[in-house]
Each structure stands twice: as structure tokens, then as C-alpha cells.
Design a protein around this motif. Structure first.
Motif, PDB file in Angstrom:
ATOM      1  N   SER A  77     -87.656 -68.509  56.792  1.00  0.00           N
ATOM      2  CA  SER A  77     -87.732 -66.954  56.706  1.00  0.00           C
ATOM      3  C   SER A  77     -89.185 -66.753  56.230  1.00  0.00           C
ATOM      4  O   SER A  77     -89.656 -65.348  56.580  1.00  0.00           O
ATOM      5  N   LEU A 110     -78.466 -58.220  50.095  1.00  0.00           N
ATOM      6  CA  LEU A 110     -79.978 -58.055  50.133  1.00  0.00           C
ATOM      7  C   LEU A 110     -80.257 -56.700  50.227  1.00  0.00           C
ATOM      8  O   LEU A 110     -79.735 -56.028  51.344  1.00  0.00           O
ATOM      9  N   ALA A 161     -90.462 -66.942  53.127  1.00  0.00           N
ATOM     10  CA  ALA A 161     -90.487 -66.514  51.692  1.00  0.00           C
ATOM     11  C   ALA A 161     -91.214 -67.767  50.966  1.00  0.00           C
ATOM     12  O   ALA A 161     -92.017 -67.258  50.050  1.00  0.00           O
ATOM     13  N   PRO A 173     -83.603 -63.123  58.684  1.00  0.00           N
ATOM     14  CA  PRO A 173     -82.964 -63.695  57.816  1.00  0.00           C
ATOM     15  C   PRO A 173     -81.706 -63.135  57.197  1.00  0.00           C
ATOM     16  O   PRO A 173     -81.690 -62.233  56.516  1.00  0.00           O
ATOM     17  N   LEU A 183     -79.391 -64.158  54.924  1.00  0.00           N
ATOM     18  CA  LEU A 183     -79.165 -65.497  54.090  1.00  0.00           C
ATOM     19  C   LEU A 183     -78.373 -64.715  53.084  1.00  0.00           C
ATOM     20  O   LEU A 183     -77.228 -65.211  52.554  1.00  0.00           O
ATOM     21  N   SER A 234     -87.687 -63.628  47.901  1.00  0.00           N
ATOM     22  CA  SER A 234     -87.159 -65.033  47.999  1.00  0.00           C
ATOM     23  C   SER A 234     -86.320 -65.175  49.365  1.00  0.00           C
ATOM     24  O   SER A 234     -86.230 -66.361  49.728  1.00  0.00           O
ATOM     25  N   GLN A 235     -86.272 -64.208  50.217  1.00  0.00           N
ATOM     26  CA  GLN A 235     -85.611 -64.513  51.570  1.00  0.00           C
ATOM     27  C   GLN A 235     -86.257 -63.745  52.643  1.00  0.00           C
ATOM     28  O   GLN A 235     -85.685 -63.582  53.568  1.00  0.00           O
ATOM     29  N   THR A 236     -87.486 -63.069  52.416  1.00  0.00           N
ATOM     30  CA  THR A 236     -87.923 -62.479  53.709  1.00  0.00           C
ATOM     31  C   THR A 236     -89.547 -62.616  53.657  1.00  0.00           C
ATOM     32  O   THR A 236     -90.058 -63.133  52.830  1.00  0.00           O
ATOM     33  N   MET A 276     -85.801 -59.657  47.723  1.00  0.00           N
ATOM     34  CA  MET A 276     -86.399 -59.494  49.060  1.00  0.00           C
ATOM     35  C   MET A 276     -87.435 -60.519  49.050  1.00  0.00           C
ATOM     36  O   MET A 276     -87.746 -61.181  50.161  1.00  0.00           O
TER      37      MET A 276
END
Lengths: 277, 249
Positions: free
Chosen positions: B83, B107, B85, B101, B103, A117-119, A115
Motif C-alpha cells: 500500500s 480506517l 505505507a 488498500p 486493510l 500505516s496503511q495508505t 492512516m
């Protein structure tokens, strides 16, 4: 989700700026505190999914441990069960909360790698998640505490407001230790091993299984033991005893210094945490 | 809802990744380094990889940008930076609008939880309140086409079923800025049709789309602009019609 409609990330540096960004992370996490609660509840319920008793397994296993240790040690020490079992019960429950919050702190950031690393979720959210998860567990254990206090008649003298203040001090201190260890564990993978060893050691040097008055010499060991103060601030009022003023002083000082140091470290490494994971 | 203008702006964006090797992650070695006093490399004794260097990008509502480039050229890194991050090492990123995001489809998916619970969890992570998720639940559930399986733990799903669930949950958010990595081709042929329609709708509704893909036809289908990345360096943003020229350049 008004806060999420504008995002600015810059390469600006400088201590003041880093502190501002860290504060913003904290603020955002407070604004979405219900998310941390949801995640914590999800953790607890998913651990016991498919079992009949559900989270009350925590209560049951803890209750058995309390009974076993209480009865055996009361005989070993030659103390009346009435005096000893409540001591051990409260000791195990509240030390469990301290030790759970701290040891699970190791995974706070490591488990959130996906979470983070992408939000743009705030990092503090995951700190609260760990703390809340342990608060929920503690909530289940309180059944034991209440049962023991009623059965042995301590409820007449128990000072609930003082115990609540003590619990707040306990969580405040366990909280920063948990976060600090989380940050350290993200960077250095041997930290979890160290933490486990230290907490195993701590449960024996802290008066969880033994009464304080049995320690005839070396009382200073207790005075410098932070876990003793954290435990005593909650346990003593429930057993109808007074909490020494220096315990509150110790806890307040430790919380202030601990959070300040943890926050400073967080501000300093915040932008790199995601790369550690 | 569309009151605020939607935009993406990157100015001189540079991202460097410190590489913490498995060796460097040991406390003992770190301490040893301090006591010896020698520090290798530039900063903090770690080597750094420049993933994106000096990238500038301006996008406004209606822009649908395709990112193309070899593996490791910085496409995903750029998406993750957009995003929120990653913190830039130099330059800045500014995004106006709600960011979604998409991606990693998986997730926040918990295999031992049921389909319903996973939809709820995913929605909460994406920023929906518990009530908003509940309001959308029926629509999402219908879209997955999983019916009674939604009450069963996700670990019992086939890969395709799991993809259906994840896709439905991930695309349930309303967003102004949609960031997508190449994962559009999920599920069986029938579901791909459905997914395609849903994505087109989402793209229409979203102000800006940034899509990384190796599939040129896909980029032509969804995008109106394209940017090629190579070794962290981006080409100028060009019209999708010039995609072939860009690829041969």
C-alpha cells in the motif's frame, strides 16, 4: 489521481535520495492540499457537532476571556480600557493561534497512525491539517479582533496589509515548530508534556496580558523571545504602530533556519516515522 | 482507464521493524544513553524484528494472489508495504495502477460523525474528490441498506451496521490493485451475500487482487494463485489448485 498510479518504494539510502523522497512527500501533499483542508474542516466541525453555536463557541469563550482579563488587568495596571482591552484581545487571539498550532502539533502524526500505516498518504498532509485547523479557528476569532478594532476606533489607523504579512510570518514559524514537535512527539512520548509546560510559561513572558512599555528593565528578554516577535508582527500594525525592522529580520531568519532544520530531520527519519507510531 | 499496464513487482524485499519499547520512548532514557555513551543493539539502540526477508514477487493484470500463513508470518506487513505505507529496508517495491488498500475497515471512521459524513471522509482519504464522492453517494447509501440511519452518528450503530457502512464506503473506490486483509465476513447473512457479489465485481474490475486469509475456501473462491508465508519468508507463487500440497509442504 494520476500521481497515485505509480508507486515505487526502494531500500535505497543516501542523504541525497532521502531528501528527494522528502521533497516528493511535500509535492504530493501540495497536489492534494484540498484533502488537508477537508480533514481540518472535519476536525473543527466534529468538535462542535450537536452544539447550537457550533464553531462560534470558540469565539464566544475567547470573547469572554478577553473581556474578563481586559477589564481586570486594565484596573490593576491603571491603564485606560481603550488602550488596554484591544491589546489584550489581539494578544490572546494571536497568541492562541501560535500556541494552538504548536501544542496540537504533538498529535499531528500520533493521531494519523492508522492512516499512515496503511495508505501512501503523504506525511505533510497531516502537518497542513494541524495548521489549517488552527487557521480556521483563528478565522472565527477574527470576529473579536474586528469588533474590538471598530469599537475602540483603531480601524482608522490599522494597517491591514502589514498585519497580513505579519500573519504569514507567524504561520510560517508556528508551522515548522508544529511539525518539528510532531516528529519529536511521535518518537518520544514526553514531548507533549514538555510542550504544554513551555507554552504555559511562554504566555506569561510574552506581552500578551501586559503592555511592552511596562517592562522597564531587561528588554532583551523580549528580543530573544520568538513568540514576542511573532505576536508583534501582527498586533502592532493592527494597533496602528510600526513593526521594528529587526522583528521581520528575526522572523525571516527563524523561518528559514527552522524549516531547513525541520525538513532535514524529516528527510532523515521519514522512513522510520511510521514505526514510531 | 486501463491504458497503463497494471503490475506489482517486489525485488529482494526486506522489511525490518525497529521495536521501540515503551521504555525506549522516554526522552530521559534516550539522553541518558547518549551521555553514558553505550548503545545497545545494532542501530539506534533498538532491537529489530525482520518481518519480511528477501521476498520477490511479480504479479500482472488478472492475478489474484492469496496469502496464507500463521499469525505474524508477515501477511499484513506485506499488504501494508504494497500500500506504500512502509519503506523497504532492502530491495524495492513497484506498483503500477491505483491502489486500494482495504486493510482496516474502520480506517478514518469518526464515531461522532454521521454515516454520510463518514462515507465522504473515507472517500476523500481514498483519493476521490468531493465531487466524485457526491456522485457516488446515492449508490453507496443504497448499498449500505441503512436508509435514514445514515443521517445519525455512527456511534449509535450496532457493530453489524457499522461494518455495513465501512464496507460500502471502502469498496466504493475504483482501483487497479486491491489489497485486502481478512475481513470479508461482515454483517448478517443477507449482507454477506451482497458483500460477496460486490467484492467479486470489484475483483473482476481490479487488475490485481492480493488477499490475506486463513480461510482456504475463501482463497479458492477469490484467488487463482497462492503464496505461503512463514516467518517472513515467502514460498514461490503457485497455482491455487496446488493449495493442499502447499499447505502440507
Amino acid at each position: 489521481m494520476e500521481a497515485a498510479t505509480h508507486m515505487l518504494r526502494t531500500g535505497r539510502r543516501g542523504p541525497l535520495f532521502e531528501v528527494q523522497m522528502a521533497l516528493r512527500d511535500l509535492r504530493t501533499s501540495m497536489g492534494r492540499i484540498d484533502l488537508a483542508w477537508s480533514l481540518a474542516w472535519h476536525d473543527v466541525s466534529s468538535r462542535y457537532r450537536g452544539s447550537i453555536l457550533g464553531p462560534f463557541w470558540i469565539t464566544l469563550s475567547m470573547g469572554l476571556m478577553v473581556m474578563g482579563i481586559g477589564v481586570v488587568y486594565a484596573n490593576l495596571f491603571g491603564i485606560a480600557l481603550k488602550d488596554f482591552l484591544p491589546l489584550v484581545a489581539l494578544g490572546i487571539v494571536f497568541f492562541g493561534a501560535i500556541s494552538g498550532t504548536i501544542t496540537e502539533g504533538c498529535d499531528t502524526f500520533v493521531h494519523a497512525a492508522g492512516m499512515l500505516s496503511q495508505t501512501s498518504l503523504p506525511m505533510f498532509t497531516f502537518v497542513w491539517r494541524t495548521i489549517f485547523r488552527n487557521v480556521i479557528n483563528l478565522g472565527h476569532h477574527l470576529v473579536i479582533v474586528v469588533a474590538v478594532l471598530i469599537y475602540y476606533g483603531y480601524w482608522r489607523t490599522a494597517n491591514a496589509p502589514a498585519a497580513t504579512i505579519g500573519l504569514i510570518f507567524l504561520l510560517l514559524n508556528a508551522g515548522w515548530i508544529s511539525m518539528l514537535i510532531g516528529l519529536a512527539s511521535a518518537r518520544f512520548r514526553d514531548i507533549p508534556q514538555i510542550v504544554t509546560s513551555v507554552m504555559q510559561f511562554a504566555i506569561f513572558v510574552t506581552p500578551v496580558f501586559w503592555p511592552v512599555n511596562r517592562l522597564l528593565h531587561h528588554q532583551w528578554v523580549l528580543d530573544i523571545n520568538p513568540f514576542y516577535h511573532m505576536l508583534e508582527a501582527v498586533r502592532a500594525p493592527l494597533m496602528g504602530a510600526q513593526v521594528a525592522p529587526h522583528t521581520y529580520l528575526f522572523l525571516a531568519g527563524m523561518a528559514a533556519v527552522g524549516w531547513a532544520a525541520t525538513f532535514a530531520i524529516f528527510a532523515n527519519i521519514r522512513r522510520r516515522i511510521v514505526h514510531y507510531l | 482507464m486501463k491504458a497503463a499496464p497494471v503490475s506489482i513487482s517486489c525485488k529482494g524485499l526486506t522489511l525490518r521493524f525497529p521495536v521501540y519499547g515503551v521504555d525506549a520512548k522516554s526522552l530521559k532514557k534516550s539522553l541518558a544513553k547518549i551521555t553514558v555513551g553505550g548503545r545497545l543493539g545494532s542501530s539506534h539502540g533498538t532491537t529489530e524484528v525482520t518481518a519480511i526477508s528477501n521476498l520477490s514477487l511479480e504479479l500482472k493484470a488478472g492475478d489474484r494472489l492469496g496469502l496464507i500463513g500463521h499469525n505474524g508470518s508477515g501477511k499484513t506487513t506485506l499488504l501494508r508495504a504494497l500500500s506504500g505505507a512502509y519503506e523497504p529496508d532492502e530491495g524495492e517495491i513497484e506498483v503500477r495502477g491505483r491502489i486500494a488498500p482495504l486493510l482496516d475497515l474502520n480506517l478514518g471512521i469518526d464515531p461522532s460523525a454521521s454515516g454520510y459524513e463518514n462515507i465522504r471522509l473515507r472517500g476523500r482519504i481514498a483519493g476521490l474528490s468531493a465531487r466524485e464522492v457526491d456522485a457516488r453517494m446515492d449508490e453507496i447509501a443504497a448499498f449500505t441498506g441503512l436508509g435514514p440511519f445514515l443521517a445519525v452518528p455512527v456511534k449509535t450503530y450496532s457493530a453489524g451496521m457499522q461494518a455495513r457502512l465501512a464496507f460500502a464506503a471502502a469498496t466504493s473506490v475504483e482501483a487497479d490493485v486491491l489489497l485486502m486483509d481478512e475481513w470479508i465476513a461482515v454483517g448478517d447473512a443477507e449482507f454477506q451475500q451482497l458483500a460477496h457479489k460486490r467484492l467479486l465485481k470489484l475483483v473482476e474490475r481490479a487488475g490485481i487482487l492480493v488477499l490475506a486469509s486463513h480461510d482456504l475456501d475463501l482463497l479458492r473462491l477469490y484467488c487463482n494463485k497462492v503464496m505461503r508465508m512463514e516467518g517472513g519468508v515467502a514460498s514461490p507463487v503457485t497455482d491455487i489448485k496446488k493449495l493442499d500440497e502447499l499447505m502440507n509442504a
